[in-house]
Enzyme design. Structure first.
Site, short mmCIF file in Angstrom:
data_model
loop_
_atom_site.label_atom_id
_atom_site.label_comp_id
_atom_site.label_asym_id
_atom_site.label_seq_id
_atom_site.Cartn_x
_atom_site.Cartn_y
_atom_site.Cartn_z
N GLU A 132 -38.00 -17.88 -18.40
CA GLU A 132 -36.71 -18.15 -17.47
C GLU A 132 -36.91 -16.98 -17.89
OE1 GLU A 132 -33.85 -19.22 -16.92
OE2 GLU A 132 -33.77 -20.63 -18.51
N ALA A 155 -33.36 -12.32 -15.30
CA ALA A 155 -33.68 -12.06 -16.70
C ALA A 155 -33.92 -12.86 -17.67
CB ALA A 155 -33.07 -10.48 -16.77
N THR A 191 -46.38 -7.91 -19.41
CA THR A 191 -47.22 -7.00 -18.13
C THR A 191 -46.85 -7.48 -17.14
OG1 THR A 191 -49.01 -8.37 -18.38
CG2 THR A 191 -49.79 -7.29 -19.68
N LYS A 198 -38.64 -14.64 -6.69
CA LYS A 198 -37.52 -14.93 -7.63
C LYS A 198 -36.75 -16.73 -6.85
CE LYS A 198 -35.38 -10.94 -9.63
NZ LYS A 198 -34.83 -10.01 -10.15
N ASP A 215 -40.04 -8.75 -4.72
CA ASP A 215 -39.38 -8.98 -5.59
C ASP A 215 -38.28 -9.83 -5.74
OD1 ASP A 215 -39.56 -8.63 -8.49
OD2 ASP A 215 -37.56 -8.51 -8.77
N LEU A 266 -30.25 -14.38 -17.99
CA LEU A 266 -29.11 -15.41 -17.70
C LEU A 266 -29.90 -17.21 -17.12
CD1 LEU A 266 -28.23 -13.52 -15.01
CD2 LEU A 266 -27.05 -13.53 -17.20
N GLY A 283 -32.99 -5.31 -16.33
CA GLY A 283 -32.82 -3.90 -17.55
C GLY A 283 -33.50 -4.57 -19.06
#
Length: 833
Positions: free
Chosen positions: A619, A624, A568, A695, A691, A626, A810
């Site tokens: 991770e 995503a 989610t 990160k 966002d 990587l 993606g």
């Protein structure tokens, strides 16, 4: 009649429950009959008949007026079965025989009514009539179907004597009676076979009085006739596929045990496995006759075979697990017991005098204490007997205490393969310890065939499931729950479904998806459903979402490990992670909110996972699929010093700025990103930089910088006057954004340089997200198509930074990263971490 090559089959009451099932039994007999092989078929009464006969005896004893109704119902059921199975006049002939038996039965029970008492002799005679009728019905059907069949009333053959606590067969006398019966059977050609129908459960004493063989009596009959006939094997037909590795009603993961030794079967039967009773096997064991257990309703299944020796399966050294409950554990201890001969003898003499059955004994080598387990109903009496026997020692303090613990249960692991194998106890106790089960007492014989432990009764099922999983399931068996079935969750389920079989077959990774949930509904499955059909299953069979129900289901005792995968985007479940760790769950998530939460919440999540030895894998929260977090963690844990981390952490903004470098206007580049599905539904969520801030906070914390999200300086690319307007109004104002963006990058996109939106982590100067001028030949400028780029400049990689680059957004690549975390978790737990 040929006297060699016999096979004995036994069919229980469930197998003979009605006319349809009796026809199925006849079909089984036909299909199993070999050329020249004689078949002895031992039959029980039809389902429920023995209980109904005993109830008749009780009704007669009580002079209950419903006696006649019950007797008439019994008569009607048998006559209807005969009419269904046999044509006239065969049905009339057999019905007449049954009517005569019923008249005899009625007369005996009338006597019981007059005396107001049912003797044991009368009760045994009444109880055995069901087998007599069942045998005659089966014999008539076999002859009608073209078999050469005869029937034997075992009361005319088997001679037994009552010797507590069991019956003894008088073998010589029984064999002579059997020879007499066999001698009158017709002679058949060598290729033909004879069917001999035998009443189970019943026998007679040496004085000719009808009696019964007690619990599992028909199995005992089959074993006795197997012995008398020198049979090739005894086949017990029942309503289960064979001997299971545990009670399937308690352990959903229980599997069929294809073969086991007599010793293993006896141990399992003693500890509660219900397929075979230890006493019933004795006659077959005496002649080393194989005993096969098969399912009447699944006759093509291989079943289980019990024999003298089997091959040792080192991969599955334990054949089965069983429990006895409820029991009471009595513990007696005192310094006056140490080195004193006869203490145990006095104790068990006292228990024997009170007719108390001792199930298990354990004594410390110091002789300071001795404990033993007894049936719970005898617990108080056992404690009192011990106190009486050692009253003087208790008075003088030589025995300090006699304590009782109840209710308890005994869990036993049984298997010949444990003998001489290293680590069996560790594996057994480790599985129980991991499940949080406390062991009160331990016993193991020198044969190493059985390890028994006493546990609290409330932990019985949990312990049984955990121990079974520890030996019968892969160490990489996972109970999986997936929350969030959007783009990432759906892609993850599809990816797992394609690889589940290969992972199980090639790598022993056993992934069980036992629950999926979105904001409205959930689907739960006990053993794990077919992931390839998850959409169909979820739409057709579901409940309203309830996170507590969902988590409790995923956290099962049947599988050694459990994980929640939170796909989610919201923070609704992040606050629950610490509690999930405490309860024994691992957590995998692409959700950035836990990793970028306020410092105290973040530390609580991380520390709780470590304290409870749970894995928290995230991770995919940065770029995503990587390997960004893993790479940084490896650098830090191997002692490298982080000098600076720079990155294009947004695939959307990477695409936009690379297109602008090609001469596109900002509005054109943004519309292109939207058309390709790169942006959030509202592209301002990408342009605001929040966002990316999450990160870089996650990475900064991995690098040892404990910063909060509000301490990150973020350049918001959305003009202030467009931040609060509607999405439509913002999209209609994109042309204005062209001029605004041009002003932001002026001075950055100078000759030989281009503008890029970077997140920068500098242990000395802090964390920021800004527009930066990068050389046109740098890795940041060369990245195209929405790729993410992360540059690690460290003490080891100072001249040439370590670069990680590739698609960082993606659903497919994100789901693949989550899947990789799942397999990483399997590697951790498979290695015992």
């Amino acid at each position: 009649m040929k006297k060699d090559r016999w096979v004995v089959h036994k069919f229980g009451g469930t197998s003979l429950g009605n006319a349809e099932r009796i026809l199925q039994v006849a079909s089984i007999i036909r299909s199993t009959m070999g050329k020249g092989q004689n078949i002895a078929v031992v039959v029980s009464a039809m389902s429920g008949i023995t209980d109904r006969l005993l109830k008749l005896a009780s009704l007669a004893e009580q002079r209950d007026p419903s006696f006649d109704d019950h007797l008439n119902a019994l008569r009607s059921d048998h006559l209807k079965t005969i009419e269904t199975l046999l044509p006239k006049p065969l049905s009339d002939e057999l019905s007449e025989t049954i009517e005569k038996d019923l008249c005899t039965l009625r007369e005996i029970l009338r006597g019981v009514q007059l005396l107001h008492e049912c003797s044991e002799r009368a009760r045994d005679f009444v109880a055995g009539m069901g087998e007599v009728w069942s045998a005659q019905i089966m014999n008539a059907l076999m002859n009608h179907q073209g078999f050469v069949s005869s029937w034997i009333d075992a009361r005319q053959v088997l001679v037994v004597e009552h010797a507590q606590p069991s019956l003894n067969v008088i073998w010589n006398e029984s064999l002579e009676y059997l020879k007499d019966k066999l001698s009158v059977l017709p002679l058949l050609p060598d290729e033909s076979s004879h069917v001999l129908i035998i009443t189970g459960f019943v026998a007679r004493t040496s004085t000719g009085i009808a009696t019964v063989l007690g619990r599992n009596g028909s199995d005992y009959t089959a074993s006795i006739f197997g012995h008398l006939l020198d049979a090739e094997k005894v086949v017990i037909w029942t309503d289960v596929d064979g001997v299971m590795s545990a009670d399937p009603n308690k352990v959903p993961e229980a599997v069929l045990v294809p073969e086991l030794t007599y010793r293993e079967a006896i141990e399992l039967a003693y500890f509660g496995a219900k397929v075979l009773h230890p006493g019933t096997m004795a006659p077959a064991i005496a002649k080393s006759l194989p005993i096969v257990i098969k399912n009447t309703f699944r006759p093509d299944e291989p079943g289980s075979i019990v024999k003298f020796e089997t091959s040792i399966d080192r991969d599955r050294p334990v054949k089965g697990f069983a429990t006895i409950e409820p029991i009471a554990l009595i513990n007696m201890e005192g310094t006056g017991m140490m080195g004193v001969p006869g203490i145990a003898g006095r104790l068990f003499d006292a228990l024997h005098a009170e007719k108390i059955s001792v199930i298990m004994i354990s004594q410390a080598s110091s002789e300071h204490s001795i404990c033993f387990a007894v049936p719970a109903i005898q617990g108080a009496a056992a404690k009192k007997a011990a106190e009486m026997a050692f009253s003087a020692e208790l008075m003088h303090g030589k025995v300090q205490t006699v304590d009782i613990y109840q209710p308890c249960a005994i869990l036993a692991a049984v298997g010949e393969g444990m003998a001489g194998a290293v680590g069996m106890s560790a594996r057994f106790f480790g599985a129980l310890g991991a499940a949080g089960v406390n062991i009160r007492a331990i016993a193991q014989g020198s044969s190493e065939r059985n390890i028994s432990v006493v546990i609290d009764a409330r932990d019985s099922i949990k312990a049984l499931r955990a121990a079974h999983a520890g030996f019968y399931l892969s160490r990489q068996a996972l109970s999986i729950g997936i929350i969030g079935l959007g783009n990432v969750g759906s892609a993850l389920l599809d990816q797992i479904s394609r690889e589940m079989k290969r992972l199980r077959d090639d790598f022993q990774i056993d992934l069980r998806i036992r629950g999926i949930m979105n904001s409205k509904k959930m689907h739960l499955h006990e053993r794990g459903f077919d992931a390839s059909k998850w959409r169909e299953i979820f739409n057709s069979d579901h409940f309203s979402s309830n996170i507590e129900t969902f988590v409790s289901h995923i956290l099962t005792d049947s599988l050694p490990h459990a994980v929640i995968i939170d796909c989610t985007p919201s923070g609704d479940f992040v606050r629950l992670y610490p509690d999930w760790f405490k309860r024994g769950l691992h957590v995998i998530t692409p959700n950035k909110r836990a990793g970028s939460a306020p410092i105290e919440d973040y530390r609580n999540t991380i520390d709780t996972a470590r304290r409870y030895r749970r894995q928290f894998l995230y991770e995919t929260t940065v770029c995503a699929g990587l390997p960004v977090i893993g790479t940084l963690r490896d650098l830090v844990q191997t002692g490298d010093e982080i000098l600076c981390i720079e990155g294009m952490f947004s695939g959307t903004l990477s695409y936009i700025f690379s297109r602008m470098s090609e001469g596109k206007l900002f509005s054109e580049a943004l519309r292109g990103a939207m058309n390709k599905g790169y942006t959030e539904p509202d592209p301002r969520d990408d342009l605001a930089g929040l966002d990316i801030a999450r990160k870089v906070v996650i990475l900064a914390r991995e690098a040892g910088m404990m910063i909060d999200l509000d301490k990150v300086h973020v350049l918001n690319l959305v003009p202030e006057d467009l931040r609060g307007v509607s999405l439509d109004e913002f999209l209609n104002s994109l042309d204005r954004m062209d001029q605004y963006m041009k002003s932001l990058i002026s001075g950055l996109a100078v000759e030989g340089h281009e503008a890029r939106y970077l997140g920068i982590i500098d242990p000395k100067n802090g964390v920021e997200i800004k527009l930066a001028s990068v050389p046109a030949d740098s890795i940041f400028a060369r990245a195209v198509g929405g790729n993410n780029v992360v540059s690690f400049r460290t003490r080891r990689y100072s001249a040439n930074p370590l670069i990680v680059m590739g698609p960082g957004a993606g659903p497919e690549v994100t789901a693949a990263g989550v899947f990789a975390d799942l397999l990483r978790l399997c590697a951790y737990i498979g290695g015992g971490q």
